[in-house]
Scaffold this motif. Structure first.
Motif, PDB file in Angstrom:
ATOM      1  N   PRO A   4      36.454 -20.636  32.150  1.00  0.00           N
ATOM      2  CA  PRO A   4      36.548 -19.276  31.618  1.00  0.00           C
ATOM      3  C   PRO A   4      35.417 -18.988  30.644  1.00  0.00           C
ATOM      4  CG  PRO A   4      38.691 -20.368  31.585  1.00  0.00           C
ATOM      5  CD  PRO A   4      37.696 -21.406  31.981  1.00  0.00           C
ATOM      6  N   GLU A   5      34.928 -17.738  30.658  1.00  0.00           N
ATOM      7  CA  GLU A   5      33.763 -17.355  29.848  1.00  0.00           C
ATOM      8  C   GLU A   5      33.934 -17.716  28.383  1.00  0.00           C
ATOM      9  OE1 GLU A   5      29.894 -15.771  29.835  1.00  0.00           O
ATOM     10  OE2 GLU A   5      31.241 -15.996  31.538  1.00  0.00           O
ATOM     11  N   SER A   6      35.125 -17.510  27.833  1.00  0.00           N
ATOM     12  CA  SER A   6      35.337 -17.745  26.404  1.00  0.00           C
ATOM     13  C   SER A   6      35.250 -19.213  26.034  1.00  0.00           C
ATOM     14  CB  SER A   6      36.699 -17.187  25.977  1.00  0.00           C
ATOM     15  OG  SER A   6      37.734 -17.825  26.700  1.00  0.00           O
ATOM     16  N   ASN A   7      35.327 -20.113  27.031  1.00  0.00           N
ATOM     17  CA  ASN A   7      35.282 -21.550  26.765  1.00  0.00           C
ATOM     18  C   ASN A   7      33.980 -22.193  27.228  1.00  0.00           C
ATOM     19  OD1 ASN A   7      37.930 -21.604  25.710  1.00  0.00           O
ATOM     20  ND2 ASN A   7      38.771 -21.627  27.783  1.00  0.00           N
ATOM     21  N   ARG A   8      33.001 -21.391  27.606  1.00  0.00           N
ATOM     22  CA  ARG A   8      31.768 -21.954  28.142  1.00  0.00           C
ATOM     23  C   ARG A   8      30.855 -22.454  27.021  1.00  0.00           C
ATOM     24  NH1 ARG A   8      28.734 -18.860  32.510  1.00  0.00           N
ATOM     25  NH2 ARG A   8      28.598 -20.877  33.552  1.00  0.00           N
ATOM     26  N   GLY A  31      29.538 -15.145  24.366  1.00  0.00           N
ATOM     27  CA  GLY A  31      30.753 -15.929  24.184  1.00  0.00           C
ATOM     28  C   GLY A  31      30.581 -17.425  24.346  1.00  0.00           C
ATOM     29  N   PHE A  32      29.371 -17.878  24.600  1.00  0.00           N
ATOM     30  CA  PHE A  32      29.135 -19.318  24.697  1.00  0.00           C
ATOM     31  C   PHE A  32      29.200 -19.980  23.324  1.00  0.00           C
ATOM     32  CE2 PHE A  32      27.178 -17.927  28.609  1.00  0.00           C
ATOM     33  CZ  PHE A  32      27.271 -19.015  29.481  1.00  0.00           C
ATOM     34  N   ALA A  33      29.766 -21.170  23.270  1.00  0.00           N
ATOM     35  CA  ALA A  33      29.490 -22.074  22.164  1.00  0.00           C
ATOM     36  C   ALA A  33      28.111 -22.659  22.450  1.00  0.00           C
ATOM     37  CB  ALA A  33      30.531 -23.172  22.081  1.00  0.00           C
ATOM     38  N   VAL A  34      27.247 -22.716  21.457  1.00  0.00           N
ATOM     39  CA  VAL A  34      25.845 -23.057  21.701  1.00  0.00           C
ATOM     40  C   VAL A  34      25.422 -24.260  20.869  1.00  0.00           C
ATOM     41  CG1 VAL A  34      23.467 -22.233  21.655  1.00  0.00           C
ATOM     42  CG2 VAL A  34      25.320 -20.643  22.204  1.00  0.00           C
ATOM     43  N   PHE A  83      32.476 -29.654  21.754  1.00  0.00           N
ATOM     44  CA  PHE A  83      32.910 -28.429  22.439  1.00  0.00           C
ATOM     45  C   PHE A  83      33.700 -28.672  23.721  1.00  0.00           C
ATOM     46  CE2 PHE A  83      28.946 -26.453  20.345  1.00  0.00           C
ATOM     47  CZ  PHE A  83      29.695 -25.922  19.292  1.00  0.00           C
ATOM     48  N   GLY A  84      33.831 -29.916  24.138  1.00  0.00           N
ATOM     49  CA  GLY A  84      34.677 -30.216  25.282  1.00  0.00           C
ATOM     50  C   GLY A  84      33.975 -30.313  26.621  1.00  0.00           C
ATOM     51  N   GLY A  85      32.702 -29.981  26.691  1.00  0.00           N
ATOM     52  CA  GLY A  85      31.969 -30.043  27.952  1.00  0.00           C
ATOM     53  C   GLY A  85      30.691 -29.234  27.842  1.00  0.00           C
ATOM     54  N   ILE A  86      29.934 -29.182  28.932  1.00  0.00           N
ATOM     55  CA  ILE A  86      28.700 -28.394  28.975  1.00  0.00           C
ATOM     56  C   ILE A  86      28.653 -27.631  30.291  1.00  0.00           C
ATOM     57  CG2 ILE A  86      26.166 -28.439  28.969  1.00  0.00           C
ATOM     58  CD1 ILE A  86      26.298 -31.004  27.333  1.00  0.00           C
ATOM     59  N   ASP A  87      28.378 -26.332  30.204  1.00  0.00           N
ATOM     60  CA  ASP A  87      28.322 -25.480  31.391  1.00  0.00           C
ATOM     61  C   ASP A  87      26.911 -25.009  31.721  1.00  0.00           C
ATOM     62  OD1 ASP A  87      31.350 -25.063  31.889  1.00  0.00           O
ATOM     63  OD2 ASP A  87      31.071 -24.613  29.758  1.00  0.00           O
ATOM     64  N   GLN A 126      20.191 -35.526  32.738  1.00  0.00           N
ATOM     65  CA  GLN A 126      21.460 -35.475  32.013  1.00  0.00           C
ATOM     66  C   GLN A 126      22.294 -34.266  32.425  1.00  0.00           C
ATOM     67  OE1 GLN A 126      23.116 -37.477  30.012  1.00  0.00           O
ATOM     68  NE2 GLN A 126      21.566 -39.079  30.116  1.00  0.00           N
ATOM     69  N   ALA A 127      21.634 -33.136  32.659  1.00  0.00           N
ATOM     70  CA  ALA A 127      22.361 -31.942  33.096  1.00  0.00           C
ATOM     71  C   ALA A 127      23.044 -32.189  34.430  1.00  0.00           C
ATOM     72  CB  ALA A 127      21.407 -30.752  33.193  1.00  0.00           C
ATOM     73  N   ALA A 128      22.336 -32.840  35.351  1.00  0.00           N
ATOM     74  CA  ALA A 128      22.908 -33.121  36.673  1.00  0.00           C
ATOM     75  C   ALA A 128      24.134 -34.016  36.568  1.00  0.00           C
ATOM     76  CB  ALA A 128      21.852 -33.762  37.564  1.00  0.00           C
ATOM     77  N   ARG A 129      24.167 -34.857  35.573  1.00  0.00           N
ATOM     78  CA  ARG A 129      25.296 -35.774  35.372  1.00  0.00           C
ATOM     79  C   ARG A 129      26.456 -35.131  34.621  1.00  0.00           C
ATOM     80  NH1 ARG A 129      21.518 -40.781  33.158  1.00  0.00           N
ATOM     81  NH2 ARG A 129      20.603 -41.367  35.167  1.00  0.00           N
ATOM     82  N   THR A 130      26.189 -34.007  33.961  1.00  0.00           N
ATOM     83  CA  THR A 130      27.118 -33.504  32.949  1.00  0.00           C
ATOM     84  C   THR A 130      27.664 -32.108  33.205  1.00  0.00           C
ATOM     85  OG1 THR A 130      25.919 -34.823  31.300  1.00  0.00           O
ATOM     86  CG2 THR A 130      27.354 -33.074  30.478  1.00  0.00           C
ATOM     87  N   VAL A 131      26.829 -31.191  33.699  1.00  0.00           N
ATOM     88  CA  VAL A 131      27.221 -29.778  33.779  1.00  0.00           C
ATOM     89  C   VAL A 131      28.441 -29.604  34.681  1.00  0.00           C
ATOM     90  CG1 VAL A 131      26.487 -27.500  34.624  1.00  0.00           C
ATOM     91  CG2 VAL A 131      24.947 -28.878  33.230  1.00  0.00           C
ATOM     92  N   ARG A 132      29.374 -28.787  34.221  1.00  0.00           N
ATOM     93  CA  ARG A 132      30.620 -28.560  34.952  1.00  0.00           C
ATOM     94  C   ARG A 132      30.430 -27.570  36.099  1.00  0.00           C
ATOM     95  NH1 ARG A 132      34.554 -27.948  29.637  1.00  0.00           N
ATOM     96  NH2 ARG A 132      33.064 -26.286  29.139  1.00  0.00           N
ATOM     97  N   PRO A 133      31.312 -27.615  37.109  1.00  0.00           N
ATOM     98  CA  PRO A 133      31.243 -26.629  38.204  1.00  0.00           C
ATOM     99  C   PRO A 133      31.248 -25.209  37.653  1.00  0.00           C
ATOM    100  CG  PRO A 133      32.805 -28.367  38.749  1.00  0.00           C
ATOM    101  CD  PRO A 133      32.401 -28.594  37.311  1.00  0.00           C
TER     102      PRO A 133
END
Length: 246
Positions: A4-8, A31-34, A83-87, A126-133
């Motif tokens: 969800p956008e608010s959690n990105r 709305g991103f946490a940065v 922040f719980g993940g990276i988008d 690192q992005a390829a290993r980490t970024v969420r769908p």
């Protein structure tokens, strides 16, 4: 399923100044946490974080050399923990040293290639290993790859490598619902571009586009926000954000 956008969450390398800072602030407004990544200027990164937090956003600063895989790995881990993940990963970090091919100091070539090529590769790895769908990777090239201006040879060589890397990674992430694109700004009014140029030279660059002005960091940030947000059908592309420069 996308987040969800608010959690990105977005990580912006080179986010302490220039285009990177404006990109970080723009994504925060969406709305991103940065996470604002910096190499050496912690104070400027903290200023960016403070500005985002003061505007009601969420931000933190993470340091390290983008070409150092351990430092980058630590930065990614710090962001995920906070922040719980990276988008979204936006890689604006880069250096530019101009000289004719004939006279360029090879130490300067090595410096540019370390940051611009190896740094982009390490961050993308690192992005390829980490970024969420549902996420996105946005690299930075330059419109000079097309215009081939004298003295830009080494810098353009490094950015052409970034473009090639971007297009390959987009295809390697098939089935992951992650887009990978590059933004190639034209002449943009940043300290990196303006350094060492007299008023006549700057005016010449401004007149080169049909819009007859230099780009602004905000123009580039809008392009990044588009790729990081609604532009889910743009993938494996280089977007020339240059006001119509040929």
């Amino acid at each position: 399923m996308s987040t969800p956008e608010s959690n990105r969450v977005a990580l912006v390398t080179g986010g302490s100044g220039g285009i990177g800072r404006v990109v970080a602030e723009r994504l925060a407004r969406d709305g991103f946490a940065v996470a604002v990544q910096y190499a050496g200027n912690r104070a400027k990164a903290e200023e960016t974080v403070a500005a985002i937090n003061a505007a009601g956003g969420r931000a933190l600063a993470v340091g390290g050399d983008v070409a150092d895989e351990d430092a980058v790995g630590t930065a990614f881990d710090t962001v995920r923990s906070a922040f719980g993940g990276i988008d979204v990963v936006v890689n604006t970090a880069g250096i530019m040293i101009l000289a004719p091919v004939e006279t360029l100091d090879l130490a300067d070539l090595d410096r540019m290639h370390r940051t611009n090529i190896r740094g982009t590769f390490v961050v993308n790895q690192q992005a390829a290993r980490t970024v969420r769908p549902g996420g996105a990777v946005v690299n930075f090239s330059t419109s000079v790859v097309r215009t081939q201006l004298p003295t830009y040879g080494a810098y353009v060589a490094s950015k052409a490598a970034v473009e090639a890397m971007t297009l390959v990674l987009a295809r390697e992430l098939r089935g992951r619902d992650i887009t990978v694109n590059a933004v190639a700004p034209g002449p943009t009014a940043t300290p990196l571009f303006l350094q060492g140029k007299d008023e006549e030279t700057v005016d010449k660059f401004a007149k080169a586009t049909p819009l007859e002005r230099l780009g602004r960091p905000e123009d580039i940030a809008e392009t990044v926000a588009f790729l990081a947000g609604p532009a889910r059908w743009i993938n494996g592309q280089v977007l020339y954000a240059n006001g119509g420069l040929a």
